[in-house]
Design an enzyme around this catalytic site. Structure first.
Site, PDB file in Angstrom:
ATOM      1  N   SER A 285      10.039   1.200   2.067  1.00  0.00           N
ATOM      2  CA  SER A 285       8.884   0.508   2.613  1.00  0.00           C
ATOM      3  C   SER A 285       9.020  -0.022   4.327  1.00  0.00           C
ATOM      4  O   SER A 285      10.291  -0.349   4.524  1.00  0.00           O
ATOM      5  CB  SER A 285       8.661  -1.068   1.740  1.00  0.00           C
ATOM      6  OG  SER A 285       8.448  -0.557   0.278  1.00  0.00           O
TER       7      SER A 285
ATOM      8  N   ILE B 198       1.706  -6.975   5.578  1.00  0.00           N
ATOM      9  CA  ILE B 198       1.460  -5.720   5.086  1.00  0.00           C
ATOM     10  C   ILE B 198       2.688  -5.073   4.682  1.00  0.00           C
ATOM     11  O   ILE B 198       3.635  -4.672   5.714  1.00  0.00           O
ATOM     12  CB  ILE B 198       0.436  -4.976   6.030  1.00  0.00           C
ATOM     13  CG1 ILE B 198      -0.513  -5.760   6.042  1.00  0.00           C
ATOM     14  CG2 ILE B 198      -0.001  -3.606   5.159  1.00  0.00           C
ATOM     15  CD1 ILE B 198      -1.531  -6.223   5.079  1.00  0.00           C
ATOM     16  N   GLU B 199       2.751  -4.403   3.287  1.00  0.00           N
ATOM     17  CA  GLU B 199       4.069  -3.354   3.129  1.00  0.00           C
ATOM     18  C   GLU B 199       3.474  -1.975   2.834  1.00  0.00           C
ATOM     19  O   GLU B 199       2.533  -1.674   2.028  1.00  0.00           O
ATOM     20  CB  GLU B 199       4.816  -3.893   2.062  1.00  0.00           C
ATOM     21  CG  GLU B 199       5.785  -2.966   1.300  1.00  0.00           C
ATOM     22  CD  GLU B 199       6.610  -3.526   0.236  1.00  0.00           C
ATOM     23  OE1 GLU B 199       7.466  -2.837  -0.361  1.00  0.00           O
ATOM     24  OE2 GLU B 199       6.018  -4.684  -0.489  1.00  0.00           O
ATOM     25  N   VAL B 200       3.705  -0.813   3.555  1.00  0.00           N
ATOM     26  CA  VAL B 200       3.471   0.456   3.454  1.00  0.00           C
ATOM     27  C   VAL B 200       4.311   1.248   2.967  1.00  0.00           C
ATOM     28  O   VAL B 200       5.745   1.245   3.565  1.00  0.00           O
ATOM     29  CB  VAL B 200       2.789   1.138   4.737  1.00  0.00           C
ATOM     30  CG1 VAL B 200       2.621   2.613   4.632  1.00  0.00           C
ATOM     31  CG2 VAL B 200       1.455   0.435   4.979  1.00  0.00           C
TER      32      VAL B 200
ATOM     33  N   LEU C  80       1.011  -1.370  -0.039  1.00  0.00           N
ATOM     34  CA  LEU C  80       0.025   0.012   0.022  1.00  0.00           C
ATOM     35  C   LEU C  80       1.172   1.236  -0.007  1.00  0.00           C
ATOM     36  O   LEU C  80       1.837   1.275   0.802  1.00  0.00           O
ATOM     37  CB  LEU C  80      -0.876   0.005   1.176  1.00  0.00           C
ATOM     38  CG  LEU C  80      -1.767  -1.240   1.212  1.00  0.00           C
ATOM     39  CD1 LEU C  80      -2.298  -1.323   2.816  1.00  0.00           C
ATOM     40  CD2 LEU C  80      -2.841  -1.446   0.281  1.00  0.00           C
TER      41      LEU C  80
END
Length: 308
Positions: free
Chosen positions: A288, A299-301, A252
């Site tokens: 990230s 989950i990768e932001v 994301l």
């Protein structure tokens, strides 16, 4: 713009002021009206999603409108307030795309004239960067080629011609087969062990909005996309061959810094598994941080570097 220091800010091709003047001249050459030209000259007044340096405060909108006219100032505000991650994927695909205001988070739908002005100014701005910064051209050229191909119906004929000419090196080779062109991701499906627990996590940690649709379906909305949720053991047909909680790996994009991401995760009591670390996304290099949701999905932001 000169009084606010635009002639002292470095920018590809010289200074920010030189860039702004070139954008206005390009718009004039394309036959844009005087309001669009004025908006092009001032398009970075409030900063942009990729260029956070402001020349004029949002509390000075009336003063800028007195100088360039209310219509031109409205175009400047539309351009500067645009949340590109939410708007660009919809441009040219949705006849009435919702614009997300990056300053307020509110969404609105511009009228046709404003939408065409936005597209024309975007093309003039981005093509000037392509011409004056080879590194940015190499990094973002393919994405820009895709964007202005999708949005060609919003562009004047001269703007379309300029995009075709300057972005030709970044377009994929023509395929002899009819093929399909995919514009953007609409939604994905997560199979989860506990719907309420998942929704609470994604609302609290990632700011997504819980929505309901169909006959009791539940989903998480963000930007122009959403995550549909299936309860494990009660998946709807058709579904993946092996729908399993914890099997997903999502990336994301956020406009916020990775320091802010880490601080927010800490405040939420969510441990970071890795990061910040350099990675490569659909539009080029970014940074990230990784963590997991209640089912163990990774989950990768990610944060892209600032541009114009």
């Amino acid at each position: 713009m000169r009084d606010r220091g635009a002639d002292r800010l470095p920018h590809p091709g010289g200074t920010l002021l030189a860039h702004l003047v070139r954008v206005r001249r390009t718009l004039a050459a394309w036959g844009a009206d005087r309001d669009v030209q004025a908006a092009g000259l001032c398009h970075a007044a409030y900063g942009t999603d990729g260029f956070d340096q402001t020349l004029v405060g949002l509390d000075e909108r009336a003063a800028l409108a007195d100088l360039i006219g209310e219509r031109a100032e409205a175009y400047v505000h539309l351009y500067g307030s645009c949340d590109r991650s939410a708007v660009h994927p919809r441009l040219g695909l949705d006849p009435a795309p919702a614009f997300r205001d990056r300053f307020t988070g509110a969404e609105h739908t511009p009228d046709g004239a404003a939408l065409r002005a936005f597209a024309e100014i975007s093309a003039a701005n981005e093509l000037d960067l392509v011409e004056h910064n080879p590194d940015l051209a190499a990094r973002y050229g393919p994405a820009l080629a895709g964007l202005f191909t999708r949005a060609e119906g919003l562009l004047s004929a001269p703007a379309r011609d300029a995009c075709a000419r300057l972005l030709a090196p970044y377009r994929p080779a023509a395929d002899a087969s009819p093929g399909l062109r995919i514009g953007h991701l609409d939604h994905l499906v997560l199979t989860v062990a506990d719907l309420d627990r998942t929704i609470a996590f994604y609302e609290r940690v990632l700011g997504m909005e819980a929505v309901a649709f169909g006959e009791g379906r539940r989903a998480l909305a963000f930007g122009s996309s959403k995550i549909n949720l299936h309860q494990a053991g009660r998946e709807l047909l058709p579904h993946a061959a092996r729908p399993t909680p914890g099997s997903a790996d999502l990336c994301l994009v956020t406009p916020h810094s990775q320091d802010r991401v880490l601080a927010h995760l800490a405040a939420c009591g969510v441990p970071a598994e890795a990061g910040p670390v350099p990675r490569t996304g659909a539009l080029g290099p970014f940074t990230s941080t990784y963590f997991r949701d209640p089912d163990g999905n990774l989950i990768e932001v990610s944060t892209y570097p600032p541009g114009d």
